[in-house]
Design an enzyme around this catalytic site. Sequence first.
Site, mmCIF file in Angstrom:
data_model
loop_
_atom_site.group_PDB
_atom_site.id
_atom_site.type_symbol
_atom_site.label_atom_id
_atom_site.label_comp_id
_atom_site.label_asym_id
_atom_site.label_seq_id
_atom_site.Cartn_x
_atom_site.Cartn_y
_atom_site.Cartn_z
ATOM 1 N N GLU A 36 10.366 15.835 15.027
ATOM 2 C CA GLU A 36 10.778 15.672 13.634
ATOM 3 C C GLU A 36 10.018 16.692 12.785
ATOM 4 O OE1 GLU A 36 9.397 12.095 11.633
ATOM 5 O OE2 GLU A 36 11.369 11.872 10.737
ATOM 6 N N GLU B 258 10.082 1.044 10.445
ATOM 7 C CA GLU B 258 11.073 2.075 10.120
ATOM 8 C C GLU B 258 10.376 3.409 10.338
ATOM 9 O OE1 GLU B 258 14.088 1.518 9.558
ATOM 10 O OE2 GLU B 258 14.193 -0.556 8.855
ATOM 11 N N LYS C 66 0.840 -1.211 0.000
ATOM 12 C CA LYS C 66 0.000 0.000 0.000
ATOM 13 C C LYS C 66 0.872 1.256 0.000
ATOM 14 C CE LYS C 66 -1.786 2.755 2.935
ATOM 15 N NZ LYS C 66 -1.703 3.969 2.093
ATOM 16 N N CYS D 45 13.756 10.713 6.703
ATOM 17 C CA CYS D 45 13.834 10.197 8.081
ATOM 18 C C CYS D 45 15.257 10.268 8.614
ATOM 19 C CB CYS D 45 13.316 8.772 8.122
ATOM 20 S SG CYS D 45 14.115 7.728 6.919
#
Length: 451
Positions: free
Chosen positions: A353, A228, A153, A262
């Site tokens: 983040e 992750e 997906k 990331c």
Amino acid sequence: MAVTVLNPATEQPIAQLEQAGVEETDAAVARAREALPAWRRVAPADRARLLRRLATLVEEHAEELARIESENVGKPISGARGEVGMVAQVFHFYAGAVDKHHGDTIPVAGGVAATFREPLGVVGLIVPWNFPLNIASWKVGPALACGNTIVLKPAELTPLSTVRLAELALEAGIPEGVFNVLVGKGSVVGARLIEHPDVAKIGFTGSTEVGQTVMSGAAGTIKRVTLELGGKSANVIFADADLERAAAAAPYAVFDNAGQDCCARSRILVQKEAYDRFLEHLVAATAGVKVGDPTDESTEMGPLISAAHRETVAGYVEDVPKLFEGEAPGGSGFWFPCTLVEATNDDRVAREEVFGPVAAVIPFEDEADAIRIANDTPYGLSGSIWTRDGARALRVVRALDTGVLSVNSNSSVRVSTPFGGFKQSGFGRELGMNALDGYSEVKSVFISTEG
Ligand code: NAD
């Protein structure tokens, strides 16, 4: 219901795709389940050959795939070409790995003990929008190499490149039903994959928040998960480093992919005695980052992915004094300039983040202080250490709670080396031979030699 896919650099629609719902998800899982027995029986050399053919088809369609990715994500075409090159390398690597990931024979009394690597079954792969094709390939390669079938997906905003990859997989001769792509919402298709009793594992890349949902949802069926997740990595610059080189590289470690990475080294830790000198070089290098039209060969940074995301990023620096703010195009497109701010490690911009082109520059005293600050984060994905002192580099490498580090470099992703996080950046490893462990079960067998 159809979803309209936009080009973030122009805000213009580039595609309309039907979205799958729960029913379509169940049907895709059923197709993958049906295809499983034949796929796991394919001889290793033949499975390797099919993956190799897929790698070659990706190479032959590299320009087309790079343009799809560049247009859908807003990433500069030169970077998109590099990413597609890596996708081909990933499939070449796992083609070569099919018959090199094997079991052991173990000395035991009364017979022989052996281990086998068995596929898990149908695996659900859920990927984000920042590196859609690349991150998909990191999961698809090892999953197929181990003999699993797949339901993938892509993110709602960026489905186009993985839809094309599934077509290329069929063209490569990978049988129908082995590699399924479903365009749809995370809360619908993703959630169904997580709870589905016939899905053995979820390979997930995305935010830590959704990672928590994946992990708790997987508990219902004891699904395997690889997570992750996010990062807030430190780029640690000691005063004895080659400051010019470190400063020239630092902007690209945050502003590549418009900071939507990331691994972004979005906390730049600089030893106090070199702070002013480093900053001077850093500002000059940041001013040199070329922001603009992603189709221009020389562009280094494109727009952010969406209007909503731009608002989130802006929220981090609204009332914060800037060390530097670069240029960005006006008009259509979700543009945001390269931004440097001075911060303490307690500031919001240094703790969360941002996932945009914003770097927090943080001064530190000495080695112990640098290690303390770098580790003072819930994340642990990547990071860099710049020093000319080799012993110090190794001491700091060992002391940092992070999965992927580089010394006198900011590159942390390679096809043949493991990639993944410590702490709330997730667990499990992608890439390299390590990824194969996440897509197989170890079966241990004892064969008696008595009687
Ligand atoms: P996201 O978590 O919002 O979405 C990721 C994927 O999960 C998408 O496909 C989305 O549709 C799906 N999803 C959303 N809600 C879901 C639900 N309830 N159930 C199942 N699936 C669901 O992340 P994003 O905004 O697409 O990507 C940005 C995040 O990804 C950042 O935090 C970034 O650090 C992280 N990321 C991590 C890595 C890594 O390797 N560690 C790499 C790239 C991005």
